[in-house]
Design a protein around this motif. Structure first.
Motif, PDB file in Angstrom:
ATOM      1  N   SER A  15     -89.618  26.200 -96.061  1.00  0.00           N
ATOM      2  CA  SER A  15     -88.923  26.262 -97.351  1.00  0.00           C
ATOM      3  C   SER A  15     -89.911  25.948 -98.458  1.00  0.00           C
ATOM      4  O   SER A  15     -90.790  25.103 -98.282  1.00  0.00           O
ATOM      5  N   ARG A  17     -88.693  25.089-101.473  1.00  0.00           N
ATOM      6  CA  ARG A  17     -87.903  24.303-102.407  1.00  0.00           C
ATOM      7  C   ARG A  17     -88.428  22.869-102.507  1.00  0.00           C
ATOM      8  O   ARG A  17     -88.670  22.237-101.476  1.00  0.00           O
ATOM      9  N   SER A  20     -86.373  20.378-100.631  1.00  0.00           N
ATOM     10  CA  SER A  20     -85.996  20.933 -99.322  1.00  0.00           C
ATOM     11  C   SER A  20     -85.648  19.856 -98.290  1.00  0.00           C
ATOM     12  O   SER A  20     -86.417  18.927 -98.061  1.00  0.00           O
ATOM     13  N   TYR A  21     -84.476  20.016 -97.671  1.00  0.00           N
ATOM     14  CA  TYR A  21     -84.096  19.098 -96.594  1.00  0.00           C
ATOM     15  C   TYR A  21     -85.076  19.202 -95.427  1.00  0.00           C
ATOM     16  O   TYR A  21     -85.341  18.209 -94.742  1.00  0.00           O
ATOM     17  N   ASN A  22     -85.580  20.390 -95.205  1.00  0.00           N
ATOM     18  CA  ASN A  22     -86.493  20.566 -94.069  1.00  0.00           C
ATOM     19  C   ASN A  22     -87.853  19.926 -94.330  1.00  0.00           C
ATOM     20  O   ASN A  22     -88.485  19.412 -93.407  1.00  0.00           O
ATOM     21  N   PRO A  82     -85.315  25.987 -91.998  1.00  0.00           N
ATOM     22  CA  PRO A  82     -83.987  26.178 -92.586  1.00  0.00           C
ATOM     23  C   PRO A  82     -83.280  27.342 -91.874  1.00  0.00           C
ATOM     24  O   PRO A  82     -83.873  27.999 -91.003  1.00  0.00           O
ATOM     25  N   GLU A  83     -82.049  27.572 -92.250  1.00  0.00           N
ATOM     26  CA  GLU A  83     -81.292  28.719 -91.736  1.00  0.00           C
ATOM     27  C   GLU A  83     -80.744  29.509 -92.908  1.00  0.00           C
ATOM     28  O   GLU A  83     -80.078  28.943 -93.773  1.00  0.00           O
ATOM     29  N   TYR A  84     -81.068  30.797 -92.922  1.00  0.00           N
ATOM     30  CA  TYR A  84     -80.516  31.696 -93.935  1.00  0.00           C
ATOM     31  C   TYR A  84     -79.750  32.797 -93.223  1.00  0.00           C
ATOM     32  O   TYR A  84     -80.328  33.510 -92.372  1.00  0.00           O
ATOM     33  N   ASN A  85     -78.500  32.955 -93.580  1.00  0.00           N
ATOM     34  CA  ASN A  85     -77.686  34.036 -93.011  1.00  0.00           C
ATOM     35  C   ASN A  85     -77.789  34.092 -91.493  1.00  0.00           C
ATOM     36  O   ASN A  85     -77.963  35.156 -90.889  1.00  0.00           O
ATOM     37  N   GLY A  86     -77.718  32.952 -90.895  1.00  0.00           N
ATOM     38  CA  GLY A  86     -77.715  32.860 -89.444  1.00  0.00           C
ATOM     39  C   GLY A  86     -79.059  33.158 -88.809  1.00  0.00           C
ATOM     40  O   GLY A  86     -79.140  33.368 -87.588  1.00  0.00           O
ATOM     41  N   ALA A 120     -82.730  21.299 -90.648  1.00  0.00           N
ATOM     42  CA  ALA A 120     -81.654  20.619 -91.370  1.00  0.00           C
ATOM     43  C   ALA A 120     -80.963  21.615 -92.283  1.00  0.00           C
ATOM     44  O   ALA A 120     -81.621  22.474 -92.888  1.00  0.00           O
ATOM     45  N   SER A 121     -79.658  21.513 -92.346  1.00  0.00           N
ATOM     46  CA  SER A 121     -78.910  22.354 -93.272  1.00  0.00           C
ATOM     47  C   SER A 121     -77.676  21.600 -93.749  1.00  0.00           C
ATOM     48  O   SER A 121     -77.186  20.694 -93.061  1.00  0.00           O
ATOM     49  N   PRO A 122     -77.174  21.974 -94.921  1.00  0.00           N
ATOM     50  CA  PRO A 122     -75.956  21.318 -95.405  1.00  0.00           C
ATOM     51  C   PRO A 122     -74.736  21.718 -94.584  1.00  0.00           C
ATOM     52  O   PRO A 122     -73.694  21.088 -94.684  1.00  0.00           O
ATOM     53  N   GLY A 123     -74.875  22.764 -93.782  1.00  0.00           N
ATOM     54  CA  GLY A 123     -73.744  23.271 -93.004  1.00  0.00           C
ATOM     55  C   GLY A 123     -73.473  22.450 -91.756  1.00  0.00           C
ATOM     56  O   GLY A 123     -74.111  21.430 -91.499  1.00  0.00           O
TER      57      GLY A 123
HETATM   58  C1  FMN Z   1     -79.757  33.149 -98.755  1.00  0.00           C
HETATM   59  C2  FMN Z   1     -79.220  31.907 -98.118  1.00  0.00           C
HETATM   60  C3  FMN Z   1     -78.550  31.990 -96.929  1.00  0.00           C
HETATM   61  C4  FMN Z   1     -78.076  30.842 -96.305  1.00  0.00           C
HETATM   62  N1  FMN Z   1     -77.484  30.927 -95.070  1.00  0.00           N
HETATM   63  C5  FMN Z   1     -77.169  29.789 -94.391  1.00  0.00           C
HETATM   64  C6  FMN Z   1     -76.705  29.853 -93.048  1.00  0.00           C
HETATM   65  O1  FMN Z   1     -76.580  30.894 -92.449  1.00  0.00           O
HETATM   66  N2  FMN Z   1     -76.433  28.682 -92.399  1.00  0.00           N
HETATM   67  C7  FMN Z   1     -76.610  27.458 -93.020  1.00  0.00           C
HETATM   68  O2  FMN Z   1     -76.362  26.435 -92.388  1.00  0.00           O
HETATM   69  N3  FMN Z   1     -77.044  27.381 -94.292  1.00  0.00           N
HETATM   70  C8  FMN Z   1     -77.326  28.514 -94.990  1.00  0.00           C
HETATM   71  N4  FMN Z   1     -77.810  28.440 -96.265  1.00  0.00           N
HETATM   72  C9  FMN Z   1     -77.910  27.128 -96.907  1.00  0.00           C
HETATM   73  C10 FMN Z   1     -79.230  26.485 -96.555  1.00  0.00           C
HETATM   74  O3  FMN Z   1     -79.111  25.833 -95.319  1.00  0.00           O
HETATM   75  C11 FMN Z   1     -79.606  25.506 -97.652  1.00  0.00           C
HETATM   76  O4  FMN Z   1     -79.917  26.219 -98.834  1.00  0.00           O
HETATM   77  C12 FMN Z   1     -80.740  24.589 -97.261  1.00  0.00           C
HETATM   78  O5  FMN Z   1     -80.858  23.590 -98.239  1.00  0.00           O
HETATM   79  C13 FMN Z   1     -82.039  25.358 -97.092  1.00  0.00           C
HETATM   80  O6  FMN Z   1     -83.043  24.544 -96.534  1.00  0.00           O
HETATM   81  P1  FMN Z   1     -84.015  23.646 -97.432  1.00  0.00           P
HETATM   82  O7  FMN Z   1     -83.163  22.538 -97.996  1.00  0.00           O
HETATM   83  O8  FMN Z   1     -85.028  23.139 -96.469  1.00  0.00           O
HETATM   84  O9  FMN Z   1     -84.596  24.514 -98.515  1.00  0.00           O
HETATM   85  C14 FMN Z   1     -78.253  29.585 -96.921  1.00  0.00           C
HETATM   86  C15 FMN Z   1     -78.932  29.520 -98.157  1.00  0.00           C
HETATM   87  C16 FMN Z   1     -79.409  30.654 -98.734  1.00  0.00           C
HETATM   88  C17 FMN Z   1     -80.174  30.552-100.041  1.00  0.00           C
END
Ligand code: FMN
Length: 190
Positions: A15, A17, A20-22, A82-86, A120-123
């Protein structure tokens, strides 16, 4: 002559950011390392977007070459994803794609390299899907995924870290500490 028995890990968080949590998770892992081991955090904001034309004209960018050498010299690699869109965020995949260039260097830099995944993710799933999406990539590069500590998923990350990046959840802190201790243990010469 005494031999340096320090286990040397390198790691990157996928990440860019600032908060960033990661990045926070990886920094926590660094702080929680066993005494005879170190984890160097590699910068990825220096990695350009992969473009085959750039590679053909100017070769491997200097910062990418430095990352490759750091990984080649390390006893193991930690990826905080991180995880984006699975799946794997493009930023993180871009890093490993550059590191895999040129293919003739893959055996030296990546084959057999022990690698530990965390995220790590907020999800609610804490990057379970993203970590699963890394598996074919690691297999393709013949890296050695370490699974001895079980998966390290950090869900609800907004509640886990404070502003300064400290882990405020004692259970998760202990989990990260024992995860890193087990990974390091797996790398000690037998
Ligand atoms: C384009 C996009 C897609 C995302 N998809 C997911 C997802 O599939 N699963 C999830 O748990 N979080 C998802 N997130 C939320 C991220 O987990 C969250 O932004 C997280 O803070 C990213 O990691 P970072 O904090 O290390 O930057 C998504 C965020 C973005 C911007």
């Amino acid at each position: 002559m005494t031999q340096d028995a320090t286990i040397r890990l390198v790691g990157f968080a996928g990440s860019l950011r600032q908060g960033s949590y990661n990045r926070k998770l990886l920094a926590a892992a660094q702080r929680l390392m066993p005494a005879d081991a170190v984890l160097e955090i590699l910068p990825i904001d220096v990695v350009p977007l992969y473009n085959g034309d750039d590679e053909a004209s100017t070769g491997i960018p200097r910062p990418v070459a430095a990352l490759k050498e750091a990984i080649a010299a390390a006893d193991g690699l930690v990826i905080a994803t991180p995880e984006y869109n699975g799946g794997i965020p493009g930023v993180a995949k871009n890093v490993i794609d550059w590191i895999s260039r040129p293919p003739s260097d893959i055996p030296r830099v990546l084959y057999g390299k022990p690698v530990a995944l965390m995220g790590a993710s907020p999800g609610r799933l804490g990057t379970a899907l993203s970590q699963a999406a890394w598996l074919p990539v690691l297999r393709h590069l013949r890296m050695r995924l370490w699974t001895g500590g079980g998966p390290l998923y950090v869900p609800s990350a907004a509640q886990v870290f404070d502003e300064d990046g400290q882990i405020v959840d004692a259970e998760i802190e202990e989990r990260v500490r024992s995860f890193m201790a087990s990974f390091v243990d797996s790398l000690r010469p037998r």
